[in-house]
Design a protein around this motif. Structure first.
Motif, PDB file in Angstrom:
ATOM      1  N   GLU A   1       9.604   8.976  19.014  1.00  6.56           N
ATOM      2  CA  GLU A   1       8.990   8.555  17.750  1.00  6.56           C
ATOM      3  C   GLU A   1       8.399   7.155  17.768  1.00  6.56           C
ATOM      4  O   GLU A   1       9.014   6.211  18.188  1.00  6.56           O
ATOM      5  CB  GLU A   1      10.015   8.624  16.589  1.00  6.56           C
ATOM      6  N   THR A   2       7.245   7.044  17.230  1.00  6.59           N
ATOM      7  CA  THR A   2       6.684   5.725  16.980  1.00  6.59           C
ATOM      8  C   THR A   2       7.012   5.366  15.534  1.00  6.59           C
ATOM      9  O   THR A   2       7.439   6.210  14.765  1.00  6.59           O
ATOM     10  CB  THR A   2       5.169   5.736  17.210  1.00  6.59           C
ATOM     11  N   ASN A   3       6.802   4.109  15.182  1.00  8.51           N
ATOM     12  CA  ASN A   3       7.222   3.680  13.849  1.00  8.51           C
ATOM     13  C   ASN A   3       6.367   4.257  12.728  1.00  8.51           C
ATOM     14  O   ASN A   3       5.188   4.464  12.877  1.00  8.51           O
ATOM     15  CB  ASN A   3       7.203   2.154  13.770  1.00  8.51           C
ATOM     16  N   LYS A   4       7.000   4.489  11.620  1.00  8.77           N
ATOM     17  CA  LYS A   4       6.302   4.937  10.417  1.00  8.77           C
ATOM     18  C   LYS A   4       5.696   3.732   9.711  1.00  8.77           C
ATOM     19  O   LYS A   4       6.091   2.596   9.953  1.00  8.77           O
ATOM     20  CB  LYS A   4       7.301   5.625   9.467  1.00  8.77           C
ATOM     21  N   THR A   5       4.802   4.018   8.784  1.00 11.82           N
ATOM     22  CA  THR A   5       4.179   2.908   8.055  1.00 11.82           C
ATOM     23  C   THR A   5       5.230   2.139   7.253  1.00 11.82           C
ATOM     24  O   THR A   5       6.200   2.712   6.761  1.00 11.82           O
ATOM     25  CB  THR A   5       3.095   3.414   7.087  1.00 11.82           C
ATOM     26  N   ASN A   6       5.027   0.837   7.142  1.00  6.93           N
ATOM     27  CA  ASN A   6       5.959  -0.011   6.405  1.00  6.93           C
ATOM     28  C   ASN A   6       5.250  -0.659   5.208  1.00  6.93           C
ATOM     29  O   ASN A   6       4.080  -0.377   4.935  1.00  6.93           O
ATOM     30  CB  ASN A   6       6.545  -1.067   7.347  1.00  6.93           C
ATOM     31  N   ASP A   7       5.970  -1.531   4.515  1.00  9.12           N
ATOM     32  CA  ASP A   7       5.400  -2.163   3.319  1.00  9.12           C
ATOM     33  C   ASP A   7       4.099  -2.909   3.602  1.00  9.12           C
ATOM     34  O   ASP A   7       3.154  -2.843   2.823  1.00  9.12           O
ATOM     35  CB  ASP A   7       6.403  -3.169   2.726  1.00  9.12           C
ATOM     36  N   ASN A   8       4.084  -3.625   4.723  1.00  7.66           N
ATOM     37  CA  ASN A   8       2.872  -4.382   5.052  1.00  7.66           C
ATOM     38  C   ASN A   8       1.678  -3.464   5.261  1.00  7.66           C
ATOM     39  O   ASN A   8       0.558  -3.769   4.864  1.00  7.66           O
ATOM     40  CB  ASN A   8       3.085  -5.204   6.317  1.00  7.66           C
ATOM     41  N   ASP A   9       1.946  -2.331   5.916  1.00 11.30           N
ATOM     42  CA  ASP A   9       0.856  -1.383   6.134  1.00 11.30           C
ATOM     43  C   ASP A   9       0.352  -0.884   4.785  1.00 11.30           C
ATOM     44  O   ASP A   9      -0.851  -0.751   4.561  1.00 11.30           O
ATOM     45  CB  ASP A   9       1.334  -0.186   6.951  1.00 11.30           C
ATOM     46  N   ASN A  10       1.293  -0.601   3.903  1.00 10.26           N
ATOM     47  CA  ASN A  10       0.900  -0.101   2.592  1.00 10.26           C
ATOM     48  C   ASN A  10       0.040  -1.113   1.845  1.00 10.26           C
ATOM     49  O   ASN A  10      -0.911  -0.737   1.168  1.00 10.26           O
ATOM     50  CB  ASN A  10       2.135   0.291   1.772  1.00 10.26           C
ATOM     51  N   ILE A  11       0.361  -2.387   2.017  1.00 10.36           N
ATOM     52  CA  ILE A  11      -0.468  -3.427   1.378  1.00 10.36           C
ATOM     53  C   ILE A  11      -1.877  -3.400   1.983  1.00 10.36           C
ATOM     54  O   ILE A  11      -2.882  -3.428   1.276  1.00 10.36           O
ATOM     55  CB  ILE A  11       0.183  -4.819   1.547  1.00 10.36           C
ATOM     56  N   THR A  12      -1.913  -3.299   3.321  1.00  9.47           N
ATOM     57  CA  THR A  12      -3.213  -3.247   4.000  1.00  9.47           C
ATOM     58  C   THR A  12      -4.070  -2.116   3.456  1.00  9.47           C
ATOM     59  O   THR A  12      -5.249  -2.298   3.163  1.00  9.47           O
ATOM     60  CB  THR A  12      -3.005  -3.056   5.521  1.00  9.47           C
ATOM     61  N   PHE A  13      -3.480  -0.940   3.304  1.00 11.32           N
ATOM     62  CA  PHE A  13      -4.304   0.211   2.900  1.00 11.32           C
ATOM     63  C   PHE A  13      -4.568   0.230   1.395  1.00 11.32           C
ATOM     64  O   PHE A  13      -5.586   0.759   0.957  1.00 11.32           O
ATOM     65  CB  PHE A  13      -3.706   1.507   3.445  1.00 11.32           C
ATOM     66  N   LYS A  14      -3.667  -0.395   0.629  1.00 11.01           N
ATOM     67  CA  LYS A  14      -3.921  -0.538  -0.815  1.00 11.01           C
ATOM     68  C   LYS A  14      -5.201  -1.339  -1.075  1.00 11.01           C
ATOM     69  O   LYS A  14      -5.913  -1.119  -2.056  1.00 11.01           O
ATOM     70  CB  LYS A  14      -2.742  -1.251  -1.490  1.00 11.01           C
ATOM     71  N   GLN A  15      -5.481  -2.290  -0.153  1.00 10.51           N
ATOM     72  CA  GLN A  15      -6.688  -3.108  -0.331  1.00 10.51           C
ATOM     73  C   GLN A  15      -7.955  -2.250  -0.401  1.00 10.51           C
ATOM     74  O   GLN A  15      -8.899  -2.585  -1.100  1.00 10.51           O
ATOM     75  CB  GLN A  15      -6.827  -4.118   0.818  1.00 10.51           C
ATOM     76  N   PHE A  16      -7.941  -1.142   0.308  1.00 17.87           N
ATOM     77  CA  PHE A  16      -9.140  -0.290   0.275  1.00 17.87           C
ATOM     78  C   PHE A  16      -9.293   0.368  -1.089  1.00 17.87           C
ATOM     79  O   PHE A  16     -10.405   0.548  -1.578  1.00 17.87           O
ATOM     80  CB  PHE A  16      -9.094   0.748   1.402  1.00 17.87           C
ATOM     81  N   GLU A  17      -8.161   0.708  -1.672  1.00 19.83           N
ATOM     82  CA  GLU A  17      -8.224   1.266  -3.023  1.00 19.83           C
ATOM     83  C   GLU A  17      -8.727   0.202  -4.005  1.00 19.83           C
ATOM     84  O   GLU A  17      -9.570   0.476  -4.862  1.00 19.83           O
ATOM     85  CB  GLU A  17      -6.843   1.779  -3.451  1.00 19.83           C
ATOM     86  N   GLN A  18      -8.206  -1.021  -3.835  1.00 16.47           N
ATOM     87  CA  GLN A  18      -8.617  -2.093  -4.750  1.00 16.47           C
ATOM     88  C   GLN A  18     -10.112  -2.367  -4.666  1.00 16.47           C
ATOM     89  O   GLN A  18     -10.762  -2.620  -5.678  1.00 16.47           O
ATOM     90  CB  GLN A  18      -7.802  -3.365  -4.466  1.00 16.47           C
TER      91      GLN A  18
END
Ligand SMILES: *[C@@H]1O[C@H](CO)[C@@H](O)[C@H](O)[C@H]1NC(C)=O
Ligand SMILES: *[C@@H]1O[C@H](CO)[C@@H](O)[C@H](O)[C@H]1NC(C)=O
Ligand SMILES: *[C@@H]1O[C@H](CO)[C@@H](O)[C@H](O)[C@H]1NC(C)=O
Ligand SMILES: *[C@@H]1O[C@H](CO)[C@@H](O)[C@H](O)[C@H]1NC(C)=O
Ligand SMILES: *[C@@H]1O[C@H](CO)[C@@H](O)[C@H](O)[C@H]1NC(C)=O
Ligand SMILES: *[C@@H]1O[C@H](CO)[C@@H](O)[C@H](O)[C@H]1NC(C)=O
Ligand SMILES: *[C@@H]1O[C@H](CO)[C@@H](O)[C@H](O)[C@H]1NC(C)=O
Ligand SMILES: *[C@@H]1O[C@H](CO)[C@@H](O)[C@H](O)[C@H]1NC(C)=O
Ligand SMILES: *[C@@H]1O[C@H](CO)[C@@H](O)[C@H](O)[C@H]1NC(C)=O
Ligand SMILES: *[C@@H]1O[C@H](CO)[C@@H](O)[C@H](O)[C@H]1NC(C)=O
Ligand SMILES: *[C@@H]1O[C@H](CO)[C@@H](O)[C@H](O)[C@H]1NC(C)=O
Ligand SMILES: [Cu+2]
Length: 472
Positions: free
Chosen positions: A61-78
């Motif tokens: 297993e590789t790592n799952k997305t974390n809080d920082n990743d979620n912030i990164t991708f939230k920026q696209f929504e914003q």
């Protein structure tokens, strides 16, 4: 096994391992073997080996997305990325060998910044998480279109002059040895075998706690995409003709996802696994070319087939191999939940956001000093196809001195203004340890935990099979 995160891209043909089938197979392996029977190049022996290999990599297993990743991708929504014009304006994508030296250096510098500030790892993790939501099915093309456009936007935040190039390997295909192409030199991707220690992408870490590695042209099962493959795709009119539905890789020769899988496996190393592929910068240039081919297909759909390319999708009930794939047109796009899968079919991605310059062709070959026309190099080469020069012709490459662990805190890169990343712990933003050796230690720890049960005897072979990932 589909939800687990890591799947060898082309299931049936990894045949690197020598295995004796005396173990009690776990259900995931049996299921994988069953699926493989539907595939056009089915081979019982190779399937057993590659399903086992997939199973073992799954356990790591590789790592799952974390809080920082979620912030990164939230920026696209914003920024309503896709719904509104991109902040950095429209851009043109070209073959990487057509870029001049300045453009190449700006590109590599932008990659370096995104690597060091953790953005590349965020993208790598998003890609490697819930892989069944965007592979082996209908959302494959639209999801990857949005994913690489988002990554390109990040590159352009670092340097607005940069756009994502594509790697047109259908030129390399006609070389006597595509593994000798100039792209595998320090001028472009760096070395194609083993840990990437040369060139502008040297010394970056991938998805398995090891530095990114490759193992190009290791198996005859996997090849680059040829002009003939592309021509065949262009004889079809509908999205469903060139994508995967319920059945894996049916009609392989005109299946763009399957053709794409083969390129991943041809490159090998990190690129060979869904969980780690997007940690190798080549991923983005490979996918830009897949997207280029899809765009050619879409132009034909609109011009010659009279198809509404914003609506043409797969039929209900036939969206993906995994019944839980959520790859219907109205399902949300993984990581970009403000979009639906079908939004990746909007025309304006390639009108308002980016467009493609045609691939280089003879006689000019885009004025690239790395491409030329020579009919006698391969009589099978279709007319007009340029030949990439060989890797020994990368002269005076820059002495790349990227310090990947340098604190990221400067205005650099040709004066582009950079956002400052958060203070970083050692290894922050990556899934990573410091050395390859430590990666191997981790693998051995996993083995020692007994996760592999009856399969212990198999492990030695497995580790050898992973040599591309674990040793030079
Ligand atoms: C498959 O493996 C068996 C046992 O190792 C071998 O006898 C047989 O020749 C193999 N078949 C192919 C097609 O390689
Ligand atoms: C990140 O977002 C995904 C869904 O978008 C969610 O499943 C996951 O739990 C989130 N991770 C964290 C650490 O919040
Ligand atoms: C692209 O087209 C879609 C559908 O028509 C629309 O909703 C979206 O806002 C458009 N994006 C841009 C940047 O115009
Ligand atoms: C490289 O291309 C850029 C445009 O992207 C141009 O401004 C620059 O002059 C070119 N440099 C050289 C050395 O040709
Ligand atoms: C495969 O393609 C052929 C035409 O090229 C078509 O007749 C056949 O139905 C297709 N099979 C599947 C399973 O889609
Ligand atoms: C998706 O949503 C659109 C508009 O809401 C609707 O017309 C269409 O039937 C839906 N498609 C599916 C397959 O649910
Ligand atoms: C073209 O390729 C052939 C075969 O590799 C080679 O012998 C010849 O010198 C090449 N011609 C030029 C102009 O490079
Ligand atoms: C490349 O740069 C490094 C570090 O600045 C230096 O030690 C090395 O000698 C250089 N190599 C060449 C070939 O210039
Ligand atoms: C980072 O940059 C700021 C502003 O340029 C400077 O004040 C600070 O000392 C720098 N920090 C480090 C660790 O270099
Ligand atoms: C990394 O740099 C990109 C481009 O400037 C920026 O969008 C992103 O927010 C940065 N990430 C972090 C963690 O600083
Ligand atoms: C996942 O991340 C944690 C820290 O968040 C780290 O300790 C662990 O080694 C990572 N695992 C992998 C497989 O990268
Ligand atoms: Cu992918």
């Amino acid at each position: 096994m589909f939800g687990k995160g890591v799947v060898l891209l082309s299931v049936w043909c990894a045949g690197v391992l020598a295995v004796k089938s005396t173990w009690e197979k776990p259900p995931a392996v049996i299921e994988c073997e069953e699926r493989a029977k539907d595939e056009p190049f089915y081979s019982e022996n190779l399937t057993e080996q590659s399903c086992m290999r997939t199973f073992l990599v799954d356990l790591l297993e590789t790592n799952k997305t974390n809080d920082n990743d979620n912030i990164t991708f939230k920026q696209f929504e914003q920024m309503m990325f896709g719904k509104q014009l991109p902040p950095s304006g429209p851009r043109v994508r070209r073959d990487i060998r057509v870029l001049n030296e300045t453009e190449l250096h700006k590109l590599f510098d932008a990659f370096d910044v995104l690597y060091r500030n953790g953005t590349m790892a965020s993208f790598g993790r998003l890609h490697g998480t819930n892989t069944h939501l965007k592979h082996h099915g209908a959302s494959f093309l639209p999801w990857h279109r949005v994913f690489i456009a988002a990554f390109e936007e990040k590159l352009r935040e670092v340097d607005p002059d940069v756009s994502l190039p594509y790697w047109d390997y259908s030129m390399d295909y006609y070389m006597p040895k595509p593994s000798m192409s100039i792209v595998w030199s320090k001028c472009f991707f760096g070395n194609g075998v083993g840990t990437v220690l040369k060139g502008p992408f040297q010394s970056i870490y991938g998805g398995f706690n090891t530095p990114v590695s490759r193992d190009i042209a290791a198996s005859e099962c996997h090849g680059l995409i040829s002009k003939e493959d592309i021509d065949e795709l262009m004889t079809f009119c509908n999205f469903a003709d060139i994508t995967i539905g319920k059945t894996l890789y049916k009609n392989a020769s005109h299946n763009l996802e399957k053709l794409h899988d083969d390129v991943h496996d041809w490159v090998g190393g990190d690129m060979g696994y869904l969980g780690s592929a997007a940690y190798d910068p080549i991923f983005y240039m490979h996918h830009a070319f897949i997207d280029y081919i899809w765009e050619k297909f879409r132009s034909r759909q609109a011009d010659e087939c009279n198809v509404d390319i914003e609506k043409d999708y797969r039929e209900p009930g036939d969206y993906s191999v995994d019944p839980n794939g959520q790859q219907g047109p109205n399902d949300t796009m993984h990581g970009f939940e403000y979009l639906k899968n079908i939004d990746g079919l909007w025309k304006n991605w390639t009108t308002a956001f980016y467009s493609y310059e045609d691939a280089p062709e003879c006689p000019k070959c885009g004025n690239s000093k790395y491409l030329y026309c020579n009919k006698s190099i391969n009589p099978n080469r279709p007319n007009g196809v340029c030949v990439p020069k060989t890797l020994d012709l990368c002269v005076n490459p820059k002495n790349w001195t990227y310090v990947r662990d340098a604190l990221y805190n400067q205005t650099q890169n040709h004066g582009a203004k950079l956002l400052m990343g958060p203070a970083r712990l050692q290894g922050y933003g990556r899934t990573r340890f410091n050395t390859e050796q430590e990666g191997l230690v981790l693998l051995k720890q996993e083995i020692a935990k007994g996760k592999f049960g009856d399969f212990q005897f198999f492990i030695l072979n497995f580790v050898q099979g992973m040599s591309g990932l674990l040793t030079e």
